[in-house]
Write a protein that holds these residues in place. Structure first.
Motif, PDB file in Angstrom:
ATOM      1  N   LYS A  37       0.808  -1.295  -0.086  1.00 50.54           N
ATOM      2  CA  LYS A  37       0.103  -0.090  -0.063  1.00 50.54           C
ATOM      3  C   LYS A  37       0.848   1.268   0.019  1.00 50.54           C
ATOM      4  O   LYS A  37       0.778   2.037  -0.721  1.00 50.54           O
ATOM      5  CB  LYS A  37      -1.037   0.039   1.326  1.00 50.54           C
ATOM      6  CG  LYS A  37      -1.904   0.981   1.235  1.00 50.54           C
ATOM      7  CD  LYS A  37      -2.697   1.047   2.690  1.00 50.54           C
ATOM      8  CE  LYS A  37      -3.027   2.534   3.016  1.00 50.54           C
ATOM      9  NZ  LYS A  37      -3.712   2.422   4.428  1.00 50.54           N
ATOM     10  N   TRP A  41       1.149   4.215  -2.873  1.00 53.19           N
ATOM     11  CA  TRP A  41       1.100   5.699  -2.793  1.00 53.19           C
ATOM     12  C   TRP A  41       2.257   6.461  -3.224  1.00 53.19           C
ATOM     13  O   TRP A  41       2.198   7.597  -3.944  1.00 53.19           O
ATOM     14  CB  TRP A  41       0.740   5.942  -1.139  1.00 53.19           C
ATOM     15  CG  TRP A  41      -0.630   5.844  -0.603  1.00 53.19           C
ATOM     16  CD1 TRP A  41      -1.075   5.091   0.104  1.00 53.19           C
ATOM     17  CD2 TRP A  41      -1.705   6.637  -1.087  1.00 53.19           C
ATOM     18  NE1 TRP A  41      -2.437   5.148   0.399  1.00 53.19           N
ATOM     19  CE2 TRP A  41      -2.795   6.325  -0.505  1.00 53.19           C
ATOM     20  CE3 TRP A  41      -1.645   8.032  -1.906  1.00 53.19           C
ATOM     21  CZ2 TRP A  41      -3.999   6.810  -0.688  1.00 53.19           C
ATOM     22  CZ3 TRP A  41      -2.752   8.545  -2.068  1.00 53.19           C
ATOM     23  CH2 TRP A  41      -4.056   7.903  -1.589  1.00 53.19           C
ATOM     24  N   HIS A  44       1.425   6.427  -6.729  1.00 57.23           N
ATOM     25  CA  HIS A  44       0.650   7.775  -7.046  1.00 57.23           C
ATOM     26  C   HIS A  44       1.187   9.284  -6.960  1.00 57.23           C
ATOM     27  O   HIS A  44       0.778   9.977  -7.779  1.00 57.23           O
ATOM     28  CB  HIS A  44      -0.508   7.498  -5.798  1.00 57.23           C
ATOM     29  CG  HIS A  44      -1.355   8.688  -5.944  1.00 57.23           C
ATOM     30  ND1 HIS A  44      -2.802   8.641  -6.642  1.00 57.23           N
ATOM     31  CD2 HIS A  44      -1.390   9.691  -5.123  1.00 57.23           C
ATOM     32  CE1 HIS A  44      -3.297   9.672  -6.271  1.00 57.23           C
ATOM     33  NE2 HIS A  44      -2.586  10.434  -5.353  1.00 57.23           N
ATOM     34  N   VAL A  99      -5.824  13.731  -7.450  1.00 53.47           N
ATOM     35  CA  VAL A  99      -5.585  14.447  -6.487  1.00 53.47           C
ATOM     36  C   VAL A  99      -6.814  14.749  -5.652  1.00 53.47           C
ATOM     37  O   VAL A  99      -6.841  15.460  -4.897  1.00 53.47           O
ATOM     38  CB  VAL A  99      -4.778  15.830  -6.709  1.00 53.47           C
ATOM     39  CG1 VAL A  99      -3.482  15.781  -7.088  1.00 53.47           C
ATOM     40  CG2 VAL A  99      -5.733  16.859  -7.420  1.00 53.47           C
ATOM     41  N   ASP A 100      -7.892  13.864  -6.070  1.00 53.82           N
ATOM     42  CA  ASP A 100      -9.213  14.458  -5.504  1.00 53.82           C
ATOM     43  C   ASP A 100      -9.368  13.812  -4.052  1.00 53.82           C
ATOM     44  O   ASP A 100     -10.320  14.486  -3.479  1.00 53.82           O
ATOM     45  CB  ASP A 100     -10.169  13.704  -6.330  1.00 53.82           C
ATOM     46  CG  ASP A 100     -10.350  12.217  -6.153  1.00 53.82           C
ATOM     47  OD1 ASP A 100      -9.534  11.592  -5.554  1.00 53.82           O
ATOM     48  OD2 ASP A 100     -11.518  11.539  -6.719  1.00 53.82           O
ATOM     49  N   ASP A 101      -8.364  13.427  -3.338  1.00 49.97           N
ATOM     50  CA  ASP A 101      -8.367  12.664  -1.989  1.00 49.97           C
ATOM     51  C   ASP A 101      -7.765  13.853  -1.376  1.00 49.97           C
ATOM     52  O   ASP A 101      -7.531  13.743   0.129  1.00 49.97           O
ATOM     53  CB  ASP A 101      -7.520  11.409  -1.930  1.00 49.97           C
ATOM     54  CG  ASP A 101      -6.345  11.524  -2.294  1.00 49.97           C
ATOM     55  OD1 ASP A 101      -5.923  11.960  -3.313  1.00 49.97           O
ATOM     56  OD2 ASP A 101      -5.591  10.749  -1.749  1.00 49.97           O
ATOM     57  N   ASN A 102      -7.056  14.701  -1.750  1.00 43.42           N
ATOM     58  CA  ASN A 102      -6.355  15.837  -1.196  1.00 43.42           C
ATOM     59  C   ASN A 102      -6.774  17.282  -1.370  1.00 43.42           C
ATOM     60  O   ASN A 102      -6.473  17.891  -2.323  1.00 43.42           O
ATOM     61  CB  ASN A 102      -4.737  15.725  -1.571  1.00 43.42           C
ATOM     62  CG  ASN A 102      -3.773  16.583  -0.953  1.00 43.42           C
ATOM     63  OD1 ASN A 102      -4.089  17.844  -0.342  1.00 43.42           O
ATOM     64  ND2 ASN A 102      -2.385  16.005  -0.909  1.00 43.42           N
ATOM     65  N   PRO A 103      -7.197  18.039  -0.332  1.00 40.72           N
ATOM     66  CA  PRO A 103      -7.845  19.268  -0.541  1.00 40.72           C
ATOM     67  C   PRO A 103      -7.001  20.211  -0.906  1.00 40.72           C
ATOM     68  O   PRO A 103      -7.374  21.139  -1.895  1.00 40.72           O
ATOM     69  CB  PRO A 103      -8.561  19.705   0.765  1.00 40.72           C
ATOM     70  CG  PRO A 103      -8.785  18.207   1.623  1.00 40.72           C
ATOM     71  CD  PRO A 103      -7.417  17.232   1.016  1.00 40.72           C
ATOM     72  N   THR A 106      -6.040  19.440  -4.701  1.00 43.43           N
ATOM     73  CA  THR A 106      -7.532  19.792  -5.482  1.00 43.43           C
ATOM     74  C   THR A 106      -7.419  21.268  -5.750  1.00 43.43           C
ATOM     75  O   THR A 106      -7.789  21.761  -6.880  1.00 43.43           O
ATOM     76  CB  THR A 106      -8.785  19.404  -4.603  1.00 43.43           C
ATOM     77  OG1 THR A 106      -8.493  17.881  -4.561  1.00 43.43           O
ATOM     78  CG2 THR A 106      -9.991  19.472  -5.596  1.00 43.43           C
TER      79      THR A 106
END
Length: 192
Positions: A37, A41, A44, A99-103, A106
């Motif tokens: 995992k 990342w 990613h 990047v939709d998981d990181n404000p 984003t």
């Protein structure tokens, strides 16, 4: 004191060993999954950096091709422009999805998208002026330096995105190292 027979001692020893082996196997499996995992990342993060870099590169390539066309009026210069433009938007959409998981990222990518769209619009406007036969109008658009200011913002935002990802990469590499060390400790502990 309670005394076990030889048979009970063997069975107890076997059960204790079996429980320990099962615990070690499960712990090792979970630790290996954690390493996988963590490595995903890291990949990613590299994908985000690659997409941000590619968008910037393709915009620069499109701009260079457009300027070559403005100067020479040779259609050969427009082909790289068209190719680059076709790559930019899909890469931008992929970057947004990554990047939709990181404000924070984003927001950075949303700002990047805003300036990329402005840059693409001004390049399209410039080419339309050139192709309508008014080279002077096209050159006037270029000389306003709006496109250059948009590109400066794109560079700044790309650098910010890449810096944020590099910071995340350092954290993720540390996590992967810890997970790897934990696997080694579990395996060594199990061997003992």
């Amino acid at each position: 004191m309670f005394k076990f027979s030889f048979k009970q001692q063997v069975i107890t020893g076997f059960v204790v060993s079996l429980v320990f082996v099962l615990f070690s196997a499960i712990s090792t499996y979970l630790s290996i999954k954690s390493v996988e995992k963590d490595a995903a990342w890291q990949n990613h993060t590299q994908d985000v950096i690659s997409h941000a870099t590619l968008i910037n590169l393709q915009l620069t390539n499109a701009e260079s091709s457009m300027r070559g066309f403005l100067l020479t009026e040779k259609p050969a210069y427009i082909r790289p422009y068209t190719t680059s433009i076709a790559i930019i938007i899909p890469n931008l959409q992929e970057l947004k999805a990554l990047v939709d998981d990181n404000p924070t990222q984003t927001n950075n990518v949303d700002s990047l998208e805003h300036y990329v769209n402005k840059k693409l619009a001004i390049m399209k406007e410039t080419l339309a002026a050139q192709q309508s036969g008014t080279k002077a109008a096209a050159m006037t658009i270029v000389l306003t330096d709006k496109g250059e200011s948009y590109m400066d913002e794109i560079d700044r935002l790309s650098d910010r995105i890449i810096l944020e990802e590099n910071n995340l990469l350092v954290q993720r590499e540390a996590t992967t190292k810890k997970s790897g060390e934990r696997v080694i400790l579990i395996v060594l502990g199990s061997a003992l």
